[in-house]
Design a protein around this motif. Structure first.
Motif, PDB file in Angstrom:
ATOM      1  N   GLU A 221       8.826  -6.398  40.834  1.00  0.00           N
ATOM      2  CA  GLU A 221      10.311  -7.111  41.227  1.00  0.00           C
ATOM      3  C   GLU A 221      10.136  -8.558  40.635  1.00  0.00           C
ATOM      4  OE1 GLU A 221      12.175  -7.163  45.507  1.00  0.00           O
ATOM      5  OE2 GLU A 221      10.950  -8.847  45.176  1.00  0.00           O
ATOM      6  N   GLN A 222       8.933  -9.078  40.910  1.00  0.00           N
ATOM      7  CA  GLN A 222       8.594 -10.422  40.492  1.00  0.00           C
ATOM      8  C   GLN A 222       8.131 -10.611  39.063  1.00  0.00           C
ATOM      9  OE1 GLN A 222      10.156 -12.849  42.390  1.00  0.00           O
ATOM     10  NE2 GLN A 222      10.796 -11.604  44.008  1.00  0.00           N
ATOM     11  N   ARG A 223       8.054  -9.527  38.230  1.00  0.00           N
ATOM     12  CA  ARG A 223       7.332  -9.588  37.148  1.00  0.00           C
ATOM     13  C   ARG A 223       7.656 -10.982  36.196  1.00  0.00           C
ATOM     14  NH1 ARG A 223       7.394  -5.229  32.331  1.00  0.00           N
ATOM     15  NH2 ARG A 223       5.916  -6.474  30.733  1.00  0.00           N
ATOM     16  N   TRP A 224       8.894 -11.232  35.866  1.00  0.00           N
ATOM     17  CA  TRP A 224       8.977 -12.475  35.045  1.00  0.00           C
ATOM     18  C   TRP A 224       9.020 -13.646  35.519  1.00  0.00           C
ATOM     19  CZ3 TRP A 224       8.954 -10.150  30.715  1.00  0.00           C
ATOM     20  CH2 TRP A 224       9.319  -8.960  30.591  1.00  0.00           C
ATOM     21  N   ALA A 225       8.966 -13.827  36.910  1.00  0.00           N
ATOM     22  CA  ALA A 225       8.614 -15.137  37.768  1.00  0.00           C
ATOM     23  C   ALA A 225       7.478 -15.248  37.677  1.00  0.00           C
ATOM     24  CB  ALA A 225       9.374 -15.129  39.090  1.00  0.00           C
ATOM     25  N   VAL A 226       6.675 -14.369  37.788  1.00  0.00           N
ATOM     26  CA  VAL A 226       4.972 -14.228  38.007  1.00  0.00           C
ATOM     27  C   VAL A 226       4.647 -14.956  36.581  1.00  0.00           C
ATOM     28  CG1 VAL A 226       2.888 -13.170  37.919  1.00  0.00           C
ATOM     29  CG2 VAL A 226       4.629 -12.977  39.831  1.00  0.00           C
ATOM     30  N   SER A 227       5.244 -14.252  35.365  1.00  0.00           N
ATOM     31  CA  SER A 227       4.652 -14.486  34.009  1.00  0.00           C
ATOM     32  C   SER A 227       5.198 -15.959  33.659  1.00  0.00           C
ATOM     33  CB  SER A 227       5.649 -13.313  33.146  1.00  0.00           C
ATOM     34  OG  SER A 227       5.156 -12.263  33.406  1.00  0.00           O
ATOM     35  N   ALA A 228       6.192 -16.262  34.175  1.00  0.00           N
ATOM     36  CA  ALA A 228       6.785 -17.706  33.965  1.00  0.00           C
ATOM     37  C   ALA A 228       5.732 -18.782  34.326  1.00  0.00           C
ATOM     38  CB  ALA A 228       8.285 -17.862  34.541  1.00  0.00           C
ATOM     39  N   VAL A 229       5.090 -18.534  35.765  1.00  0.00           N
ATOM     40  CA  VAL A 229       4.379 -19.268  36.530  1.00  0.00           C
ATOM     41  C   VAL A 229       3.004 -19.520  35.646  1.00  0.00           C
ATOM     42  CG1 VAL A 229       2.715 -19.725  38.273  1.00  0.00           C
ATOM     43  CG2 VAL A 229       5.453 -19.024  38.794  1.00  0.00           C
ATOM     44  N   LEU A 230       2.431 -18.222  35.353  1.00  0.00           N
ATOM     45  CA  LEU A 230       1.281 -18.203  34.503  1.00  0.00           C
ATOM     46  C   LEU A 230       1.354 -18.805  32.957  1.00  0.00           C
ATOM     47  CD1 LEU A 230       0.004 -14.360  35.526  1.00  0.00           C
ATOM     48  CD2 LEU A 230      -0.629 -16.597  36.429  1.00  0.00           C
ATOM     49  N   SER A 231       2.562 -18.710  32.612  1.00  0.00           N
ATOM     50  CA  SER A 231       2.859 -19.473  31.255  1.00  0.00           C
ATOM     51  C   SER A 231       3.022 -21.045  31.266  1.00  0.00           C
ATOM     52  CB  SER A 231       3.857 -18.759  30.343  1.00  0.00           C
ATOM     53  OG  SER A 231       5.120 -18.898  31.008  1.00  0.00           O
ATOM     54  N   ASP A 232       3.204 -21.755  32.469  1.00  0.00           N
ATOM     55  CA  ASP A 232       3.398 -22.655  32.447  1.00  0.00           C
ATOM     56  C   ASP A 232       2.003 -23.638  32.939  1.00  0.00           C
ATOM     57  OD1 ASP A 232       4.193 -25.415  33.417  1.00  0.00           O
ATOM     58  OD2 ASP A 232       5.554 -24.799  35.083  1.00  0.00           O
ATOM     59  N   ARG A 233       1.573 -24.591  31.880  1.00  0.00           N
ATOM     60  CA  ARG A 233       0.569 -24.909  31.568  1.00  0.00           C
ATOM     61  C   ARG A 233       0.180 -26.212  32.640  1.00  0.00           C
ATOM     62  NH1 ARG A 233      -0.677 -21.357  31.038  1.00  0.00           N
ATOM     63  NH2 ARG A 233      -1.043 -20.067  28.942  1.00  0.00           N
ATOM     64  N   THR A 234       1.194 -26.608  33.318  1.00  0.00           N
ATOM     65  CA  THR A 234       1.603 -27.599  34.357  1.00  0.00           C
ATOM     66  C   THR A 234       0.938 -26.964  35.676  1.00  0.00           C
ATOM     67  OG1 THR A 234       3.781 -27.460  34.888  1.00  0.00           O
ATOM     68  CG2 THR A 234       2.992 -29.026  33.223  1.00  0.00           C
ATOM     69  N   VAL A 235       1.134 -25.768  35.767  1.00  0.00           N
ATOM     70  CA  VAL A 235       0.754 -24.979  37.056  1.00  0.00           C
ATOM     71  C   VAL A 235      -0.548 -24.336  36.834  1.00  0.00           C
ATOM     72  CG1 VAL A 235       1.613 -23.482  38.914  1.00  0.00           C
ATOM     73  CG2 VAL A 235       3.141 -25.057  37.755  1.00  0.00           C
ATOM     74  N   THR A 236      -0.601 -23.630  35.825  1.00  0.00           N
ATOM     75  CA  THR A 236      -1.857 -22.367  35.608  1.00  0.00           C
ATOM     76  C   THR A 236      -2.643 -22.859  34.386  1.00  0.00           C
ATOM     77  OG1 THR A 236      -0.356 -20.858  36.470  1.00  0.00           O
ATOM     78  CG2 THR A 236      -2.251 -20.154  35.526  1.00  0.00           C
ATOM     79  N   LYS A 237      -3.929 -23.029  34.616  1.00  0.00           N
ATOM     80  CA  LYS A 237      -4.674 -23.194  33.445  1.00  0.00           C
ATOM     81  C   LYS A 237      -4.744 -22.126  32.610  1.00  0.00           C
ATOM     82  CE  LYS A 237      -8.067 -26.240  36.379  1.00  0.00           C
ATOM     83  NZ  LYS A 237      -9.321 -26.276  36.718  1.00  0.00           N
ATOM     84  N   LEU A 238      -5.090 -22.478  31.170  1.00  0.00           N
ATOM     85  CA  LEU A 238      -5.024 -21.548  30.268  1.00  0.00           C
ATOM     86  C   LEU A 238      -6.159 -20.445  30.430  1.00  0.00           C
ATOM     87  CD1 LEU A 238      -4.239 -20.334  27.548  1.00  0.00           C
ATOM     88  CD2 LEU A 238      -5.608 -21.830  26.190  1.00  0.00           C
ATOM     89  N   SER A 239      -7.445 -20.812  30.901  1.00  0.00           N
ATOM     90  CA  SER A 239      -8.420 -19.737  31.203  1.00  0.00           C
ATOM     91  C   SER A 239      -7.993 -18.881  32.465  1.00  0.00           C
ATOM     92  CB  SER A 239      -9.678 -20.729  31.685  1.00  0.00           C
ATOM     93  OG  SER A 239      -9.352 -21.295  32.975  1.00  0.00           O
ATOM     94  N   ASP A 240      -7.363 -19.546  33.335  1.00  0.00           N
ATOM     95  CA  ASP A 240      -7.010 -18.674  34.620  1.00  0.00           C
ATOM     96  C   ASP A 240      -5.720 -17.748  33.973  1.00  0.00           C
ATOM     97  OD1 ASP A 240      -8.626 -19.929  36.423  1.00  0.00           O
ATOM     98  OD2 ASP A 240      -6.974 -21.297  37.018  1.00  0.00           O
ATOM     99  N   ALA A 241      -4.932 -18.309  33.318  1.00  0.00           N
ATOM    100  CA  ALA A 241      -3.937 -17.368  32.692  1.00  0.00           C
ATOM    101  C   ALA A 241      -4.195 -15.935  31.665  1.00  0.00           C
ATOM    102  CB  ALA A 241      -2.920 -18.183  31.902  1.00  0.00           C
ATOM    103  N   ARG A 242      -5.306 -16.325  31.134  1.00  0.00           N
ATOM    104  CA  ARG A 242      -5.988 -15.207  30.283  1.00  0.00           C
ATOM    105  C   ARG A 242      -6.564 -14.413  31.162  1.00  0.00           C
ATOM    106  NH1 ARG A 242      -8.948 -18.837  25.660  1.00  0.00           N
ATOM    107  NH2 ARG A 242      -7.075 -19.243  24.341  1.00  0.00           N
ATOM    108  N   THR A 243      -7.114 -14.538  32.291  1.00  0.00           N
ATOM    109  CA  THR A 243      -7.642 -13.855  33.138  1.00  0.00           C
ATOM    110  C   THR A 243      -6.702 -12.948  33.991  1.00  0.00           C
ATOM    111  OG1 THR A 243      -9.664 -15.043  33.384  1.00  0.00           O
ATOM    112  CG2 THR A 243      -9.428 -13.511  35.071  1.00  0.00           C
ATOM    113  N   LEU A 244      -5.711 -13.837  34.668  1.00  0.00           N
ATOM    114  CA  LEU A 244      -4.494 -13.069  35.549  1.00  0.00           C
ATOM    115  C   LEU A 244      -3.706 -12.236  34.824  1.00  0.00           C
ATOM    116  CD1 LEU A 244      -4.597 -16.041  37.842  1.00  0.00           C
ATOM    117  CD2 LEU A 244      -5.624 -14.044  38.072  1.00  0.00           C
ATOM    118  N   GLU A 245      -3.224 -12.708  33.349  1.00  0.00           N
ATOM    119  CA  GLU A 245      -2.201 -12.114  32.986  1.00  0.00           C
ATOM    120  C   GLU A 245      -2.259 -10.561  32.812  1.00  0.00           C
ATOM    121  OE1 GLU A 245       1.472 -11.682  32.287  1.00  0.00           O
ATOM    122  OE2 GLU A 245       1.170 -13.698  31.826  1.00  0.00           O
TER     123      GLU A 245
END
Length: 498
Positions: A221-245
């Motif tokens: 249900e929240q796929r695109w909202a979650v993806s948007a948060v993970l791709s926002d570098r002001t919120v999620t670090k690149l290293s975290d995004a690679r692990t969580l995406e």
């Protein structure tokens, strides 16, 4: 549900003095004695009700209180006037080890204490080896909890490496949002921007498999909202995004697996009700799952296909009788006595014959005939006033004139009754079997006696588990010194007298 010393609290007494100045609040000892009297009266009433029951089935499960004390709860279920009744018998503190022998002693003592020795038809419990052994060799049938059996089968599917990898990956993603206030706030903003429901992500709980269904459903249900948060570098670090995406393949597995999990969740929900859910539903529901919801679908992911195959194989292994002689087990007979499933379409022809033979044997047993005679005797009208000679002559003349077979009534054997029942039309699936038997118990008196016994057996041990929630509120941090006898008393009153 509150500590009894609550009545001696200064605030409560001031409150009662304001509400009702003329009322004298009883002391803690007075309230305790009144509760004990209420328990004694309730136990006496339950003794009377159980004495009038034809057969009784049990459910049992163990739990550990906040004080680390272990308890075993036993509930009773029976049919009276074609209504299913349930009651908590006892919550026994067990300081000794939970060996099969000790558990068996507790169960046997409970049946003797409540006067139902020899009247217990089955005991429903979890699949733990000690509980299974404790119920083996006793005077009743041992029945595993269907909810626990289904959970074990589904967990076998979750153990597949490819499925387990998706679950672990999703769980890490949800944990990230649960432990990061920044990510949680960013998710709310993205939900508002994309006009998505402002729902929180659901965390997976190991003891509840259906939480995986809820986790997948919410993530999709929240796929695109979650993806948007993970791709926002002001919120999620690149290293975290690679692990969580999540990969596209993981999203596909979740999407294809969700309908399967939804069907399994519906089966669990349907059979985990506390009232009116008979063991007769186990095999029809399992058959539907195997033949429809767990069948391979063209074009689906190989991972989903493997999951379906694993769960199906596990269910068949856990529920299939070891040999044809076990086809007469309680669940099969209960399904036969449920008018909606009496044709046993979910079983093989060999199993159908075995079940029908088992029912025929039960109908022809001396106990069955004796029960039928007792029921007929109890329904006979009271003798009327003394008849005169002319009355007897008139009755004799009428009998000669019309013949004994005029009324069309014939004495049916148990074989005829069984054949008539099998040839009768099956009612719709939404029909309540209790309502059906209430309307047809005179038509099939022998089978009605069996139905009264077997349809009262619950499908799961959920009634015992539901006690845990009340017990958790009773045995809390403010009542750590509560005596086990009072724990038993308070749970009995809370579940039976409410």
């Amino acid at each position: 549900m509150l500590p009894i010393s609550f009545v001696e609290g200064k605030g409560f007494r001031e409150f009662m003095a304001f509400v009702e100045p003329e009322y004298t609040v009883p002391s803690r000892k007075t309230v305790t004695s009144r509760l004990e009297k209420l328990y004694d009266d309730g136990a006496c009433d339950l003794h009377t009700q159980l004495a009038s029951a034809n057969k009784v089935s049990l459910t049992t499960d163990s739990w550990t209180a906040l004080t680390t004390e272990s308890y075993l709860t036993i509930t009773a279920h029976y049919i009276h006037n074609w209504e299913v009744h349930s009651a908590v018998l006892q919550t026994k503190a067990m300081s000794e080890r939970h060996t099969a022998e000790n558990l068996s002693i507790v169960l046997t003592n409970a049946t003797d204490q409540w006067g139902i020795g020899g009247k217990v038809s089955a005991c429903v419990h979890d699949n733990a080896s000690n509980m299974v052994l404790a119920n083996t060799g006793l005077d009743w049938d041992s029945q595993p909890c269907f909810a626990h059996t289904l959970q074990l089968a589904i967990n076998d599917g979750f153990k597949l490496q490819q499925i387990n990898h998706v679950i672990s990956s999703c769980n890490r993603l949800v944990s990230h949002f649960h432990h990061s206030t920044v990510a949680t706030e960013a998710l709310k903003q993205k939900q508002q921007q994309q006009n998505l429901p402002e729902h929180k992500l659901v965390q997976f709980c190991k003891t509840r498999w259906n939480s995986i269904h809820n986790m997948f459903e919410r993530l999709l249900e929240q796929r695109w909202a979650v993806s948007a948060v993970l791709s926002d570098r002001t919120v999620t670090k690149l290293s975290d995004a690679r692990t969580l995406e999540q990969t596209d393949e993981s999203w596909t597995v979740m999407e294809e697996l969700l309908p399967v999990l939804h069907s399994l969740k519906c089966a669990t929900t349907a059979l985990c009700g506390e009232f009116g859910v008979s063991i007769s539903m186990i095999y029809p529901v399992t058959s539907t799952l195997l033949s429809k919801h767990l069948k391979e679908t063209p074009g689906e992911s190989p991972k989903v296909t493997k999951f379906k195959q694993t769960v199906s194989a596990s269910l068949e292994r856990r529920l299939a009788p070891a040999d044809i002689r076990n086809a007469s087990k309680v669940a099969y007979i209960a399904s036969f006595l449920d008018p909606r499933h009496k044709h046993l379409r979910f079983a093989t022809e060999e199993v159908r014959r075995a079940v029908k033979a088992a029912v025929s044997a039960l109908l022809s047993s001396p106990d069955s005939e004796r029960d039928l005679e007792d029921a007929a005797a109890s329904n006979e009208p009271e003798p009327s006033a003394k008849k005169t000679k002319s009355d007897c002559l008139s009755a004799s003349a009428i009998a000669v004139l019309f013949g004994e077979d005029y009324s069309g009534e014939t004495h049916t054997t148990h074989t005829t009754e069984l054949d008539n029942y099998c040839q009768d039309i099956c009612p719709p699936l939404h029909t309540d079997p209790m309502t059906w038997w209430k309307a047809n118990d005179c038509k099939y008196p022998r089978l009605a006696k069996l139905a009264n016994t077997y349809l009262g057996v619950p499908a799961t041990s959920v009634p015992s588990k539901h006690v845990f929630s009340a017990a958790g509120l009773i045995v809390n941090r403010l009542r750590t010194r509560l005596h086990p006898e009072h724990v038993d008393m308070l749970i009995f009153l809370n579940k039976n007298m409410a």
